[in-house]
Design a protein around this motif. Sequence first.
Motif, short mmCIF file in Angstrom:
data_model
loop_
_atom_site.label_atom_id
_atom_site.label_comp_id
_atom_site.label_asym_id
_atom_site.label_seq_id
_atom_site.Cartn_x
_atom_site.Cartn_y
_atom_site.Cartn_z
N ILE A 148 36.14 31.84 45.73
CA ILE A 148 37.24 31.55 44.83
C ILE A 148 36.74 30.58 43.77
N PHE B 208 37.84 35.66 42.18
CA PHE B 208 38.04 35.60 43.63
C PHE B 208 37.73 36.95 44.26
N ALA C 290 32.04 29.02 41.28
CA ALA C 290 32.75 29.63 42.41
C ALA C 290 32.34 28.97 43.72
#
Length: 259
Positions: A35, A59, A256
């Motif tokens: 995510i 994501f 991320a």
Amino acid sequence: MRFTLAQPVTLFCLLSLTSMSAVAADDSPEFSGYIGGGVGEKPNYSGAKDTKTEFIPAFKLAYGPLFVGGVDDLVALGWDVVKTEHWTFALGAGTDISPRKESDDDHLHGLGDIDVTPRAFTSATYENSWFKGSIIATQDVGGNQQGFKLASYAHLQWHPVENLRLYTGPTLSWADSDYLQTQYGVTAAQSERSGLSRYTADAGIEKIGWDVGMDYVVTPSWLLGARVTAQRLQDDAADSPVTQQASQLTGVLFLAWRF
């Protein structure tokens, strides 16, 4: 456990890093994903001359062969039907959650919004240590006459150091007349409202492009990446009165968290 990263055909609506699912040594299902997000610069719409800067979410959630994440320009629920050392075949369904809106650009005034519609997809991806390529087919299954699209990319990739991946390569998308008419056509009613000439788009190549990207593993749990794509609209997409500029440039810088 080994993580790898893949570049989608499109950077926007959702940033997709499509090969980050993890599989345990005993092949038992395992929950995994990532995510994050970043800042991207992209045209106001496909064919626009002006650009906008916006937050790009990233994501993917996976449990064994099942996943939720980005596929081409869709947010999709998918299933890796076949997965071997080099090949992955997947299918599923999703939607573009942010299709073109009349408010995206002054040039679109009078054209109306493109409806959100469900699309089925199937994809075939091949990867080895130096190459990654994919073909993704999507079809409108919502009865909104938004047609069929075939997108593809072919990337050379290499690791100058263990935690850095660089890649580059061409992209191409082809679509039928329903898809191209939705994106680039102008009906009689739209022409009257907008002042643009009436235009019918036939099936053909939509755009060709070139990708350049980087993935840097900062720590085992954090990834820093960058993507730049140069594209040029082709044939009926380029000739459409909706199109202000055939050459399109997009880019994104993102971070991320992987788990």
